[in-house]
Design a protein around this motif. Structure first.
Motif, PDB file in Angstrom:
ATOM      1  N   LEU A 129     -77.612 -22.728  21.922  1.00  0.00           N
ATOM      2  CA  LEU A 129     -76.365 -23.404  21.570  1.00  0.00           C
ATOM      3  C   LEU A 129     -76.687 -24.639  20.746  1.00  0.00           C
ATOM      4  CD1 LEU A 129     -73.257 -23.673  21.926  1.00  0.00           C
ATOM      5  CD2 LEU A 129     -73.718 -24.981  24.005  1.00  0.00           C
ATOM      6  N   LEU A 130     -75.986 -24.806  19.634  1.00  0.00           N
ATOM      7  CA  LEU A 130     -76.199 -25.963  18.760  1.00  0.00           C
ATOM      8  C   LEU A 130     -74.854 -26.536  18.355  1.00  0.00           C
ATOM      9  CD1 LEU A 130     -78.680 -26.425  15.869  1.00  0.00           C
ATOM     10  CD2 LEU A 130     -76.241 -26.602  15.352  1.00  0.00           C
ATOM     11  N   ALA A 131     -74.724 -27.856  18.414  1.00  0.00           N
ATOM     12  CA  ALA A 131     -73.531 -28.556  17.946  1.00  0.00           C
ATOM     13  C   ALA A 131     -73.988 -29.657  16.986  1.00  0.00           C
ATOM     14  CB  ALA A 131     -72.755 -29.157  19.113  1.00  0.00           C
ATOM     15  N   PRO A 132     -73.707 -29.526  15.679  1.00  0.00           N
ATOM     16  CA  PRO A 132     -74.168 -30.532  14.722  1.00  0.00           C
ATOM     17  C   PRO A 132     -73.655 -31.943  14.983  1.00  0.00           C
ATOM     18  CG  PRO A 132     -73.552 -28.529  13.582  1.00  0.00           C
ATOM     19  CD  PRO A 132     -73.086 -28.382  14.998  1.00  0.00           C
ATOM     20  N   SER A 133     -72.492 -32.071  15.621  1.00  0.00           N
ATOM     21  CA  SER A 133     -71.940 -33.406  15.907  1.00  0.00           C
ATOM     22  C   SER A 133     -71.223 -33.373  17.249  1.00  0.00           C
ATOM     23  CB  SER A 133     -70.978 -33.830  14.800  1.00  0.00           C
ATOM     24  OG  SER A 133     -70.434 -35.109  15.065  1.00  0.00           O
ATOM     25  N   ALA A 134     -71.918 -33.807  18.307  1.00  0.00           N
ATOM     26  CA  ALA A 134     -71.357 -33.758  19.665  1.00  0.00           C
ATOM     27  C   ALA A 134     -71.114 -35.172  20.172  1.00  0.00           C
ATOM     28  CB  ALA A 134     -72.318 -33.031  20.605  1.00  0.00           C
ATOM     29  N   ARG A 135     -69.848 -35.528  20.349  1.00  0.00           N
ATOM     30  CA  ARG A 135     -69.514 -36.856  20.878  1.00  0.00           C
ATOM     31  C   ARG A 135     -69.290 -36.835  22.385  1.00  0.00           C
ATOM     32  NH1 ARG A 135     -69.229 -40.493  17.172  1.00  0.00           N
ATOM     33  NH2 ARG A 135     -68.952 -39.889  14.992  1.00  0.00           N
ATOM     34  N   GLU A 136     -69.173 -35.655  22.936  1.00  0.00           N
ATOM     35  CA  GLU A 136     -69.009 -35.521  24.373  1.00  0.00           C
ATOM     36  C   GLU A 136     -69.649 -34.207  24.796  1.00  0.00           C
ATOM     37  OE1 GLU A 136     -65.428 -36.281  27.537  1.00  0.00           O
ATOM     38  OE2 GLU A 136     -65.028 -34.940  25.862  1.00  0.00           O
ATOM     39  N   ILE A 137     -70.444 -34.259  25.860  1.00  0.00           N
ATOM     40  CA  ILE A 137     -71.132 -33.061  26.333  1.00  0.00           C
ATOM     41  C   ILE A 137     -70.836 -32.885  27.820  1.00  0.00           C
ATOM     42  CG2 ILE A 137     -73.368 -31.930  26.685  1.00  0.00           C
ATOM     43  CD1 ILE A 137     -74.378 -33.700  24.320  1.00  0.00           C
ATOM     44  N   VAL A 138     -70.304 -31.720  28.169  1.00  0.00           N
ATOM     45  CA  VAL A 138     -70.048 -31.378  29.562  1.00  0.00           C
ATOM     46  C   VAL A 138     -70.794 -30.081  29.857  1.00  0.00           C
ATOM     47  CG1 VAL A 138     -68.336 -30.835  31.323  1.00  0.00           C
ATOM     48  CG2 VAL A 138     -67.764 -32.441  29.479  1.00  0.00           C
ATOM     49  N   ALA A 139     -71.590 -30.078  30.917  1.00  0.00           N
ATOM     50  CA  ALA A 139     -72.312 -28.875  31.325  1.00  0.00           C
ATOM     51  C   ALA A 139     -72.245 -28.770  32.837  1.00  0.00           C
ATOM     52  CB  ALA A 139     -73.762 -28.919  30.862  1.00  0.00           C
ATOM     53  N   SER A 140     -72.294 -27.542  33.333  1.00  0.00           N
ATOM     54  CA  SER A 140     -72.212 -27.353  34.775  1.00  0.00           C
ATOM     55  C   SER A 140     -72.888 -26.053  35.184  1.00  0.00           C
ATOM     56  CB  SER A 140     -70.743 -27.325  35.236  1.00  0.00           C
ATOM     57  OG  SER A 140     -70.133 -26.107  34.862  1.00  0.00           O
ATOM     58  N   SER A 141     -73.098 -25.934  36.492  1.00  0.00           N
ATOM     59  CA  SER A 141     -73.562 -24.681  37.047  1.00  0.00           C
ATOM     60  C   SER A 141     -72.477 -23.633  36.872  1.00  0.00           C
ATOM     61  CB  SER A 141     -73.895 -24.863  38.527  1.00  0.00           C
ATOM     62  OG  SER A 141     -72.767 -25.396  39.219  1.00  0.00           O
ATOM     63  N   ARG A 142     -72.832 -22.371  37.079  1.00  0.00           N
ATOM     64  CA  ARG A 142     -71.836 -21.305  37.038  1.00  0.00           C
ATOM     65  C   ARG A 142     -71.939 -20.490  38.321  1.00  0.00           C
ATOM     66  NH1 ARG A 142     -70.962 -15.960  35.476  1.00  0.00           N
ATOM     67  NH2 ARG A 142     -68.951 -15.638  34.480  1.00  0.00           N
ATOM     68  N   PRO A 143     -70.835 -20.454  39.095  1.00  0.00           N
ATOM     69  CA  PRO A 143     -69.510 -21.032  38.823  1.00  0.00           C
ATOM     70  C   PRO A 143     -69.545 -22.558  38.915  1.00  0.00           C
ATOM     71  CG  PRO A 143     -69.571 -20.124  41.025  1.00  0.00           C
ATOM     72  CD  PRO A 143     -70.855 -19.710  40.381  1.00  0.00           C
ATOM     73  N   PRO A 144     -68.598 -23.233  38.249  1.00  0.00           N
ATOM     74  CA  PRO A 144     -68.609 -24.699  38.253  1.00  0.00           C
ATOM     75  C   PRO A 144     -68.228 -25.257  39.619  1.00  0.00           C
ATOM     76  CG  PRO A 144     -66.642 -23.880  37.160  1.00  0.00           C
ATOM     77  CD  PRO A 144     -67.507 -22.675  37.427  1.00  0.00           C
ATOM     78  N   PRO A 145     -68.703 -26.464  39.927  1.00  0.00           N
ATOM     79  CA  PRO A 145     -68.347 -27.117  41.186  1.00  0.00           C
ATOM     80  C   PRO A 145     -66.950 -27.727  41.098  1.00  0.00           C
ATOM     81  CG  PRO A 145     -69.694 -28.583  39.897  1.00  0.00           C
ATOM     82  CD  PRO A 145     -69.594 -27.291  39.113  1.00  0.00           C
ATOM     83  N   PRO A 146     -66.420 -28.279  42.186  1.00  0.00           N
ATOM     84  CA  PRO A 146     -65.138 -28.997  42.124  1.00  0.00           C
ATOM     85  C   PRO A 146     -65.183 -30.105  41.078  1.00  0.00           C
ATOM     86  CG  PRO A 146     -65.807 -28.661  44.399  1.00  0.00           C
ATOM     87  CD  PRO A 146     -66.969 -28.225  43.559  1.00  0.00           C
ATOM     88  N   LEU A 147     -64.029 -30.442  40.518  1.00  0.00           N
ATOM     89  CA  LEU A 147     -63.966 -31.400  39.418  1.00  0.00           C
ATOM     90  C   LEU A 147     -64.537 -32.763  39.774  1.00  0.00           C
ATOM     91  CD1 LEU A 147     -60.450 -30.593  37.903  1.00  0.00           C
ATOM     92  CD2 LEU A 147     -62.702 -30.068  36.939  1.00  0.00           C
ATOM     93  N   GLU A 148     -64.469 -33.138  41.075  1.00  0.00           N
ATOM     94  CA  GLU A 148     -64.959 -34.470  41.446  1.00  0.00           C
ATOM     95  C   GLU A 148     -66.484 -34.557  41.470  1.00  0.00           C
ATOM     96  OE1 GLU A 148     -63.906 -32.291  45.321  1.00  0.00           O
ATOM     97  OE2 GLU A 148     -63.040 -32.585  43.322  1.00  0.00           O
TER      98      GLU A 148
END
Length: 302
Positions: A66-85
């Motif tokens: 995965l490549l993003a030439p201009s990333a101002r915000e990065i969110v990553a998580s396990s799969r399945p994702p955990p609770p939002l908190e």
């Protein structure tokens, strides 16, 4: 052979900020802000969700890049994702390795991650020609390149910065050309994947001084004027003449930064019949005259 993709990537002048190996176990989520630099990730084992910049999270599996030439915000998580908190901070384990999630569990995902900076002041203009995100599956060459970049970044060898810069250019080009299929987002890569549009784009890069018209470029693509204009705008994301102007301005700024101070010479080399016409177009597009830009403290000789 004129290569517009290589032209754009070389003008961006990528340099390494840092690279790391990230391992995750159990549920985890990381959320960080970034200054808009290039972000890349290759999954070595396991799977995760990642969303650099805007857009829905992408499901990444082993072998994905995965490549993003201009990333101002990065969110990553396990799969399945955990609770939002749930939100974690990577824990440094030493030797460029970071851990996410449970500290006492066997990691179920391993990723190589890098953040790069573009030295060119034309970043916004050039990055606008590239896809916002590139997701490539099953390309071992990319994994190999990422490993080479990581090894070079952590080593203290002669000419390290030069080698890193070249490796990053190759990594970007390899990823971008691997993405040039019908599912790609609008941008230069998508345009070059269209055989007819590619002829027009290469013609612009081969002869930026030519007094191109939409009709001329449509002829290069063997399309009618209206069909070419709409296809170019839809596929590349900008109108043909806007692309031509953006590329001419990028070339002009490159010349001015690299010691070309005669405005008339720069004007001629980017397709303007007079210095005054060029200066007016440059000031409208850049926000300052060519002379002011050439004397700007960021580019002035030391």
């Amino acid at each position: 052979m004129i290569d517009p993709l290589a032209d754009v990537v070389s003008l961006l002048r990528p340099s390494m900020r840092f690279s790391k190996l990230v391992v995750g176990a159990g549920p985890w989520r990381v959320h960080r802000s970034d200054p808009g630099d290039l972000f890349y990730c290759v999954v070595l084992e396991g799977e995760c969700l990642s969303s650099p910049g805007a857009g829905e999270p992408i499901h990444l599996m082993a072998g994905d890049f995965l490549l993003a030439p201009s990333a101002r915000e990065i969110v990553a998580s396990s799969r399945p994702p955990p609770p939002l908190e749930v939100e974690n901070q990577p824990v440094a384990l030493g030797d460029g390795v970071f851990r996410l999630g449970l500290a006492d569990a066997t990691p179920d995902v391993r990723m190589l991650i890098g953040h790069c900076h573009f030295e060119s002041p034309d970043v916004a203009l050039l990055v606008s020609l590239l896809p916002k995100r590139v997701h490539v599956r099953g390309q071992q060459r990319l994994e190999m390149l990422v490993k080479l970049v990581g090894e070079e970044a952590r080593a203290d060898r002669p000419a390290r910065d030069m080698v890193l810069s070249r490796l990053l250019e190759v990594l970007m080009i390899e990823a971008l050309r691997a993405s040039g299929d019908s599912s790609a987002l609008p941008g230069l890569v998508h345009g070059l994947a269209d055989a007819r549009l590619a002829n027009a784009i290469r013609a612009i890069h081969a002869e930026p001084t030519r007094a191109w018209t939409v009709a001329d470029l449509a002829g290069q693509a063997a399309l009618s004027r209206s069909a070419f204009f709409e296809r170019f705008r839809r596929t590349v994301g900008v109108a043909p003449m806007a692309y031509l102007l953006a590329w001419r301005m990028a070339l002009a700024k490159h010349m001015l930064r690299n010691g070309q101070r005669r405005i008339a010479d720069v004007a001629e080399r980017v397709g303007y019949s007079s210095a005054s016409t060029f200066s007016t177009a440059f000031a409208r597009h850049i926000g300052m005259t060519p002379t002011q830009y050439a004397k700007h403290e960021d580019f002035a000789p030391s």
